[in-house]
Design a protein around this motif. Structure first.
Motif, PDB file in Angstrom:
ATOM      1  N   ASP A 176      24.283  37.656  73.892  1.00 13.87           N
ATOM      2  CA  ASP A 176      24.878  38.970  73.647  1.00 13.87           C
ATOM      3  C   ASP A 176      25.946  39.205  74.699  1.00 13.87           C
TER       4      ASP A 176
ATOM      5  N   GLU B 276      24.974  46.230  74.838  1.00 10.97           N
ATOM      6  CA  GLU B 276      25.387  45.265  73.812  1.00 10.97           C
ATOM      7  C   GLU B 276      26.572  45.743  72.975  1.00 10.97           C
TER       8      GLU B 276
ATOM      9  N   GLY C  27      26.713  40.543  69.364  1.00 10.81           N
ATOM     10  CA  GLY C  27      25.557  39.650  69.188  1.00 10.81           C
ATOM     11  C   GLY C  27      26.075  38.363  68.562  1.00 10.81           C
TER      12      GLY C  27
END
Ligand SMILES: NC(=O)C[C@H]([NH3+])C(=O)NS(=O)(=O)OC[C@H]1O[C@@H](n2cnc3c(N)ncnc32)[C@H](O)[C@@H]1O
Ligand SMILES: [Mg+2]
Length: 430
Positions: free
Chosen positions: A344, A353, A356
């Motif tokens: 990530d 995040e 991903g």
């Protein structure tokens, strides 16, 4: 379209020139026998002044026109350092296109009210600045992708399977069948690499997440790439080069807009490759050393990521997550079967995040086993499994949440402000 000039294009050196402007009444005040109207258009604002000497009729109209009325104003340019933009228009004509008696958004409007009238909130120059920055980030992405040889493709949104877990699927009736709104274009991009090798798409992705956090939407814009012959480390290089270009180019083109949201540009300026890379194991060690109650094998949520981002002043990668907390399509780490070749990208300043990504399992039997291990039915992935039967190649890819990137770049307090009409579990209107 009417002949007009943008507010931002009126300069002091144009003193004496006659101009026509079209826009909305942003601010208005009367001082003695003068009416000042600050006109707003998509380029910015400009002060216009009305007096009886300039035009009795225009002065009368200016006195009665309401905030956010749409108007066309004509007059002569006058340089004036006291005006907000160092120049004003001495108006002798105003055409009121649509007069607004009372514009419902006032200075003390609550966030929830602004969201209820989001269709009117889009008048706001601040909201327009968010959308300009978002558009410029994508303009930069397109520039980089073109020069680096990536093909844009247009995957379906109506699909029959989950990519990121069945619990966040939006189900819909498709004639006599069941279909879902796409969570991610990834599987279709993986099919496209056999002809195009390096592909990307920008699509809406849908997640029936009940999470009411500052970083979750139920509909968001998803920039996804898939590259044939690439392993995890190759795709991380793509990610950091792409994101760095997007951020630096947007800093170059939208500095004025970004400045209305953040004063400290350090982390944005630090967004240059290579980004720091830490393993999941190291991340767990850091969190435990800071007293966070987390064990190896557990997923990091927003709170844990917020603590972790405090260790960095640029975006950074966390790689090598445990297999059981990641998706079925991720390739097992040949050096440690407990882990997958996934990473990530986390944005600093608590945002966490924003990307991903992973190397994909390219072996047919292993992928079938992963699907079974996840309690899913390989029959639902027959076409996807075919990709491992007819010329399979090592390949990797990732998905970037565009609104999450915008929220970090502009230091927004909630992802909902990064999208035109936010969709969350409690908001589907307007
Ligand atoms: N092509 C790929 O490899 C993408 C992969 N199938 C995927 O969907 N990964 S992800 O679930 O982590 O979502 C990717 C990114 O999508 C964003 N994302 C993910 N979920 C959301 C929600 N609910 N709201 C806003 N943004 C979201 C966030 O930035 C994630 O890092
Ligand atoms: Mg993710």
């Amino acid at each position: 379209m009417i002949e007009k000039i943008y507010c931002a294009d009126v300069k002091p050196k144009m003193e004496g020139e006659r101009v026509r402007l079209a826009g909305w009444v942003y601010r208005k005040r009367e001082v003695g026998k003068k009416v000042f109207i600050v006109l707003r258009d998509s380029s910015g604002i400009i002060q216009t002044i009305f007096t009886k000497e300039l035009s009795e009729e225009a002065y009368r109209r200016a006195k009665q026109v309401g905030i956010e009325s749409s108007v066309v104003i004509e007059g002569r340019v006058k340089a004036d350092p006291r005006a907000p933009t160092g120049v004003e228009v001495q108006a002798d004509k105003i055409e009121i296109i649509q007069d607004v008696e009372f514009f419902p958004i006032t200075k003390d409007a609550s966030d929830e009210f602004l969201l209820d009238v989001r269709h009117l909130h889009l008048h706001s120059p601040k909201v327009a600045s968010v959308m300009k920055v978002k558009a410029t980030l994508m303009q930069a992405a397109r520039e980089w992708l073109l020069q680096d040889g990536w093909y844009e493709v247009f995957p379906p949104i109506l699909v029959t399977g989950a990519v990121e877990g069945g619990s966040t699927l939006f189900k819909l009736k498709y004639f006599e069948r069941e279909a879902y709104l796409s969570q991610s274009a990834q599987l279709y991009l993986e099919a496209a690499i056999f002809g195009l090798e390096k592909v990307w798409s920008l699509t809406p992705s849908f997640r029936a997440e009940k999470s009411r956090t500052r970083r979750h939407l139920t509909e968001y814009w998803h920039l996804e790439l898939e590259g044939a012959w690439m392993d995890l480390w190759d795709i991380l290089k793509v990610e950091e080069e792409l994101v760095s270009y997007m951020v630096q180019r947007t800093l170059e083109l939208r500095k004025k807009e970004i400045e209305t949201f953040r004063k400290d540009f350090t982390t944005l300026k630090n967004t240059e490759p290579p980004f720091p890379r830490i393993s999941y194991d190291e991340a767990i060690d850091i969190l435990q050393s800071k007293g966070i109650n987390i064990e190896w094998g557990e997923d990091m949520g927003a709170d844990e990521e917020r603590v972790l981002t405090g260790e960095f002043d640029s975006p950074f990668f966390v790689y090598g997550y445990p297999k059981h907390i990641k998706a079925f399509y991720m390739k097992e780490d040949p050096e440690d079967p407990r882990k997958v070749l996934a990473a990530d990208m986390l944005a600093p300043e608590g945002y966490g995040e924003i990307i991903g990504g992973s190397q994909r399992e390219d072996d047919y039997n292993k992928l079938v086993q992963r699907i079974l291990d996840e309690g899913m039915d390989p029959k639902n992935y027959e076409w996807y499994l075919d990709l491992r039967k007819y010329g399979s190649v090592p390949h990797s890819g990732f998905g970037l949440g565009l609104e999450r990137l915008v929220a970090w770049v502009l230091n927004l307090d909630h992802i909902r402000w990064a999208t035109l009409f936010p969709r969350t579990p409690s908001r589907l209107y307007p």
